[in-house]
Scaffold this motif. Sequence first.
Motif, short mmCIF file in Angstrom:
data_model
loop_
_atom_site.label_atom_id
_atom_site.label_comp_id
_atom_site.label_asym_id
_atom_site.label_seq_id
_atom_site.Cartn_x
_atom_site.Cartn_y
_atom_site.Cartn_z
N GLY A 146 -9.87 -18.71 9.50
CA GLY A 146 -8.87 -19.10 10.49
C GLY A 146 -9.38 -19.14 11.91
O GLY A 146 -8.78 -19.78 12.78
N ASP A 147 -10.49 -18.47 12.19
CA ASP A 147 -11.08 -18.53 13.53
C ASP A 147 -11.75 -19.86 13.79
O ASP A 147 -11.94 -20.27 14.94
CB ASP A 147 -12.10 -17.41 13.72
CG ASP A 147 -11.46 -16.04 13.73
OD1 ASP A 147 -10.46 -15.86 14.45
OD2 ASP A 147 -11.94 -15.16 12.99
N VAL A 155 -11.91 -27.64 18.74
CA VAL A 155 -12.89 -26.97 17.90
C VAL A 155 -13.50 -25.81 18.69
O VAL A 155 -13.91 -25.99 19.84
CB VAL A 155 -14.00 -27.95 17.47
CG1 VAL A 155 -15.11 -27.22 16.71
CG2 VAL A 155 -13.41 -29.07 16.62
N PRO A 156 -13.56 -24.60 18.13
CA PRO A 156 -14.16 -23.47 18.85
C PRO A 156 -15.68 -23.59 18.83
O PRO A 156 -16.38 -22.92 18.06
CB PRO A 156 -13.67 -22.26 18.05
CG PRO A 156 -13.50 -22.78 16.67
CD PRO A 156 -13.04 -24.20 16.81
N THR A 157 -16.20 -24.44 19.70
CA THR A 157 -17.63 -24.77 19.65
C THR A 157 -18.53 -23.56 19.90
O THR A 157 -19.67 -23.54 19.43
CB THR A 157 -17.95 -25.88 20.66
OG1 THR A 157 -17.47 -25.49 21.96
CG2 THR A 157 -17.28 -27.18 20.26
N GLY A 188 -16.20 -12.67 7.36
CA GLY A 188 -15.62 -11.39 6.99
C GLY A 188 -14.61 -11.48 5.87
O GLY A 188 -14.39 -10.51 5.13
N ASP A 189 -13.94 -12.63 5.71
CA ASP A 189 -12.96 -12.78 4.64
C ASP A 189 -13.58 -13.30 3.35
O ASP A 189 -12.86 -13.63 2.40
CB ASP A 189 -11.82 -13.69 5.09
CG ASP A 189 -12.28 -15.09 5.49
OD1 ASP A 189 -13.52 -15.35 5.44
OD2 ASP A 189 -11.44 -15.92 5.87
N PRO A 501 -3.66 -31.52 5.66
CA PRO A 501 -3.09 -30.62 4.64
C PRO A 501 -4.07 -29.53 4.24
O PRO A 501 -3.68 -28.50 3.72
CB PRO A 501 -2.78 -31.55 3.46
CG PRO A 501 -3.64 -32.76 3.69
CD PRO A 501 -3.77 -32.91 5.17
N ALA A 502 -5.40 -29.75 4.51
CA ALA A 502 -6.40 -28.76 4.14
C ALA A 502 -6.31 -27.53 5.04
O ALA A 502 -6.83 -26.47 4.70
CB ALA A 502 -7.80 -29.36 4.23
N LEU A 503 -5.68 -27.68 6.21
CA LEU A 503 -5.58 -26.55 7.14
C LEU A 503 -4.25 -25.82 6.98
O LEU A 503 -3.97 -24.92 7.71
CB LEU A 503 -5.75 -27.07 8.57
CG LEU A 503 -7.04 -27.83 8.86
CD1 LEU A 503 -7.10 -28.23 10.31
CD2 LEU A 503 -8.24 -26.99 8.48
#
Length: 503
Positions: A146-147, A155-157, A188-189, A501-503
């Motif tokens: 989720g991060d 996008v968290p570049t 971590g997950d 839908p993948a998210l």
Amino acid sequence: MAPPVPADAAVETAAPAAVAAAAPNGMARKDVPSAAPPISVVSKQTVRPVGASAAVVGDLRLSVSDMPMLSCHYIQKGLFFPAPGVSTASLASSLAAALSRALGVFPVLAGRLVTLDDDSIVIRCGGGDDAAVEFRHAAAPGLSLGDFLVPGADVPTSLTNALFPMDRTVSYGGHARPLASFQLTVLGDGAVFVGFVANHAVVDGTSFWHFFNTWAAMCRGAPVRDPDFRRNFFGDSAAVLRFPGRAGPAVTFDADAPLRERILHFSAAAILELKATANGRKRTGQDQDDSSEVNGKVTHDARAQGSGSCREISSFQSLCAHIWRAVTRARRQLAADTATTFRMAVNCRHRLRPAISPLYFGNAIQSVATTATVAELASSDLGWAAAKLNATVAAHDDGAIRRAAADWEAAPRCFPLGNPDGAALTMGSSPRFPMYDGNDFGWGRALAVRSGRANKFDGKMSAFPGQAGDGSVDVEVCLAPDTMACLLRDEAFLQYVSSSPAL
């Protein structure tokens, strides 16, 4: 049971995250760890080809399509997967062993670039210690899927860039560095990311994903398709690209310019609606049947043989026209008479006469550009812009490919990637590349494609197939911050954008 890592794979453990900190008296304190990075490399392995036919392949001379890419960054792309359900040690071992076997099919990727006395450049894929790649195992215990996959956000570049090794390596650097590198990152997950980095003077997107598919197939024990190493895409050209002092080129754009990056999802229904609008008709059952036809690079040949008004505009061309018009509106600083350019790479494999193999290994692409003024795009409808893109792609036939090659031979140069006038867009990748369907490593279907910061600038876009495999498309859009802000307020544009839908 996972196959063992090849015996000649040397493992080098990365330095621990904790480092000595300075004590008040200036002496080193060993009990104070530094702030650990979110993603850290745990180990590195040198992986060599098993069963390679490098001696049979020999030196491969860079073609007129390879050499312009020497100034580009290495390609960086990879896939997120759900938790594989096996131990990390077993996972890394299995991937490394399969990688060794895949390199046996593609020994070129374990080679190096060599400049010969006549200044021609070849890929040398012979044996020796240099015939190897690096495989990294990284860990991100404080991060979860989720991060990285955040709906409705940029996008968290700062995180995604760390998923790839060899960051910002220029392809000419393949003279001294490996031509490919790989990284497994465990979150971590339990979710994992498998990243692949490859020299852009050695592979184009088609060859890149062919190798990725082969690696995955080796991991799950499936049959593979051998690459075609014949240099029959202008491989007999005597043209060379010279670099004074052999220092090599730099990238042709400002790699540090501020950017915002976002993945925009276009459903199959939205794309078919755009296609119908561009072709001046209502959606029909035939449109629904053509939902998988989304790429203007490999056109649906039966209809593409037409001419003039009889030639149908493709789904992907319709989508590109929609983006071209919207981004041009968002660039509010552009004057009405400014010429804008929409550039895309065209796969030449099937366009040459005679055609070359779809499994041709190397770059077999050329860039085609369509231009229109800001005023023309603003005053004309979607169909007008899409028809211009359609005409450009349709005109790039055998004769146009050969003329472009001859022009390059007359004046060899690196490809001018970038957006120097602030009015260009460049579409890379392709929604027809087998990013999901061909990359099951034995853990199921991937969840998302992501890329590093290689070759990104204002106006650079990359098209990926939708994760569901239903004809939807994800477009990775990189824009100047003010342009992105304007685009995300454009309701006429956003009406075709939806959540994946993948998210």
